[in-house]
Scaffold this motif. Sequence first.
Motif, PDB file in Angstrom:
ATOM      1  N   ARG A 118       3.774   1.986  12.330  1.00  0.00           N
ATOM      2  CA  ARG A 118       3.356   3.222  12.994  1.00  0.00           C
ATOM      3  C   ARG A 118       2.296   3.963  12.201  1.00  0.00           C
ATOM      4  O   ARG A 118       1.566   4.790  12.731  1.00  0.00           O
ATOM      5  N   MET A 119       2.191   3.682  10.910  1.00  0.00           N
ATOM      6  CA  MET A 119       1.236   4.410  10.086  1.00  0.00           C
ATOM      7  C   MET A 119      -0.121   3.724  10.014  1.00  0.00           C
ATOM      8  O   MET A 119      -1.158   4.398   9.962  1.00  0.00           O
ATOM      9  N   ALA A 120      -0.113   2.390   9.921  1.00  0.00           N
ATOM     10  CA  ALA A 120      -1.350   1.680   9.611  1.00  0.00           C
ATOM     11  C   ALA A 120      -1.237   0.201   9.951  1.00  0.00           C
ATOM     12  O   ALA A 120      -0.185  -0.266  10.389  1.00  0.00           O
ATOM     13  N   SER A 121      -2.335  -0.509   9.709  1.00  0.00           N
ATOM     14  CA  SER A 121      -2.362  -1.963   9.796  1.00  0.00           C
ATOM     15  C   SER A 121      -2.838  -2.517   8.471  1.00  0.00           C
ATOM     16  O   SER A 121      -3.635  -1.885   7.769  1.00  0.00           O
ATOM     17  N   LEU A 122      -2.351  -3.697   8.145  1.00  0.00           N
ATOM     18  CA  LEU A 122      -2.754  -4.388   6.924  1.00  0.00           C
ATOM     19  C   LEU A 122      -3.343  -5.729   7.321  1.00  0.00           C
ATOM     20  O   LEU A 122      -2.659  -6.548   7.941  1.00  0.00           O
ATOM     21  N   ALA A 123      -4.618  -5.910   6.955  1.00  0.00           N
ATOM     22  CA  ALA A 123      -5.294  -7.174   7.230  1.00  0.00           C
ATOM     23  C   ALA A 123      -5.436  -7.921   5.917  1.00  0.00           C
ATOM     24  O   ALA A 123      -6.027  -7.402   4.962  1.00  0.00           O
ATOM     25  N   ILE A 124      -4.891  -9.130   5.856  1.00  0.00           N
ATOM     26  CA  ILE A 124      -4.910  -9.940   4.640  1.00  0.00           C
ATOM     27  C   ILE A 124      -5.841 -11.124   4.850  1.00  0.00           C
ATOM     28  O   ILE A 124      -5.708 -11.854   5.839  1.00  0.00           O
ATOM     29  N   SER A 136      -8.134 -10.806  -0.962  1.00  0.00           N
ATOM     30  CA  SER A 136      -8.469  -9.430  -0.618  1.00  0.00           C
ATOM     31  C   SER A 136      -7.638  -8.988   0.584  1.00  0.00           C
ATOM     32  O   SER A 136      -7.079  -9.832   1.308  1.00  0.00           O
ATOM     33  N   SER A 137      -7.557  -7.670   0.748  1.00  0.00           N
ATOM     34  CA  SER A 137      -6.861  -7.114   1.904  1.00  0.00           C
ATOM     35  C   SER A 137      -7.511  -5.793   2.270  1.00  0.00           C
ATOM     36  O   SER A 137      -8.260  -5.212   1.469  1.00  0.00           O
ATOM     37  N   THR A 138      -7.215  -5.331   3.477  1.00  0.00           N
ATOM     38  CA  THR A 138      -7.781  -4.077   3.964  1.00  0.00           C
ATOM     39  C   THR A 138      -6.700  -3.272   4.655  1.00  0.00           C
ATOM     40  O   THR A 138      -5.991  -3.798   5.523  1.00  0.00           O
ATOM     41  N   LEU A 139      -6.569  -2.036   4.239  1.00  0.00           N
ATOM     42  CA  LEU A 139      -5.672  -1.104   4.930  1.00  0.00           C
ATOM     43  C   LEU A 139      -6.468  -0.389   6.000  1.00  0.00           C
ATOM     44  O   LEU A 139      -7.542   0.147   5.716  1.00  0.00           O
ATOM     45  N   ILE A 140      -5.962  -0.382   7.208  1.00  0.00           N
ATOM     46  CA  ILE A 140      -6.665   0.235   8.328  1.00  0.00           C
ATOM     47  C   ILE A 140      -5.857   1.407   8.863  1.00  0.00           C
ATOM     48  O   ILE A 140      -4.708   1.246   9.291  1.00  0.00           O
ATOM     49  N   LEU A 141      -6.453   2.588   8.785  1.00  0.00           N
ATOM     50  CA  LEU A 141      -5.895   3.772   9.453  1.00  0.00           C
ATOM     51  C   LEU A 141      -6.661   3.926  10.752  1.00  0.00           C
ATOM     52  O   LEU A 141      -7.888   4.094  10.727  1.00  0.00           O
ATOM     53  N   TRP A 197       0.851  -1.186   0.000  1.00  0.00           N
ATOM     54  CA  TRP A 197       0.000   0.000   0.000  1.00  0.00           C
ATOM     55  C   TRP A 197       0.892   1.243   0.000  1.00  0.00           C
ATOM     56  O   TRP A 197       1.832   1.348   0.804  1.00  0.00           O
ATOM     57  N   TYR A 198       0.579   2.138  -0.912  1.00  0.00           N
ATOM     58  CA  TYR A 198       1.233   3.437  -0.980  1.00  0.00           C
ATOM     59  C   TYR A 198       0.138   4.498  -1.007  1.00  0.00           C
ATOM     60  O   TYR A 198      -0.999   4.218  -1.373  1.00  0.00           O
ATOM     61  N   ARG A 199       0.512   5.724  -0.646  1.00  0.00           N
ATOM     62  CA  ARG A 199      -0.421   6.828  -0.785  1.00  0.00           C
ATOM     63  C   ARG A 199       0.272   7.978  -1.490  1.00  0.00           C
ATOM     64  O   ARG A 199       1.497   8.096  -1.460  1.00  0.00           O
ATOM     65  N   GLN A 200      -0.537   8.809  -2.121  1.00  0.00           N
ATOM     66  CA  GLN A 200       0.008   9.914  -2.906  1.00  0.00           C
ATOM     67  C   GLN A 200      -0.787  11.181  -2.651  1.00  0.00           C
ATOM     68  O   GLN A 200      -2.005  11.206  -2.869  1.00  0.00           O
TER      69      GLN A 200
END
Lengths: 111, 108
Positions: B58-64, B70-75, B35-38
């Motif tokens: 420190r930025m986020a969690s990644l649930a796979i 599928s996956s989910t980025l969690i802020l 995951w990247y952000r722009q």
Amino acid sequence: NAGVTQTPKFRVLKTGQSMTLLCAQDMNHEYMYWYRQDPGMGLRLIHYSVGEGTTAKGEVPDGYNVSRLKKQNFLLGLESAAPSQTSVYFCASSPGRGEQFFGPGTRLTVL
Amino acid sequence: DAKTTQPNSMESNEEEPVHLPCNHSTISGTDYIHWYRQLPSQGPEYVIHGLTSNVNNRMASLAIAEDRKSSTLILHRATLRDAAVYYCILQWGQNFVFGPGTRLSVLP
């Protein structure tokens, strides 16, 4: 550390002209990449390098050439620019599998 | 080639958690999920990556998902500075495939 720098920041070319984009990194990374980003789209990989003296094709390599003569530099060349190559070009470097560090981009317009 | 699909846009309120989904049903066993952000007029910024197990930084969690399709980025607590386009990317070898991303808006 400057990180990843790109030269130039902006450029306008006429169809058929050539130019070279320079990417430099001061993090001693082995891997370097060139991407292009068209409006409203994600990045597409043009070419990449896994070390000094090596290059490989990415997803959209046609119309571009690259060279990695020094570990810290990765050059992207357009031999005969076309309007379809109007885009924002990003360079990135990486120590290996994992995080890529991106430069600020070069905005290229081909008329 | 493996591809990712993401919602075009999402909204969140400030200080609330955000779950950004990504589908990658054609993922191969050795493909990494990044995951990247722009932010506007900037290069992408690394957020997190993983292979099979959930990951935290420190930025986020990644649930796979268990089947990795599928996956989910969690802020965990969205801030105004988290407003950006978030890209879910598959990596095989040194090939990175970006989708069009999800534009996240954070409302104060």
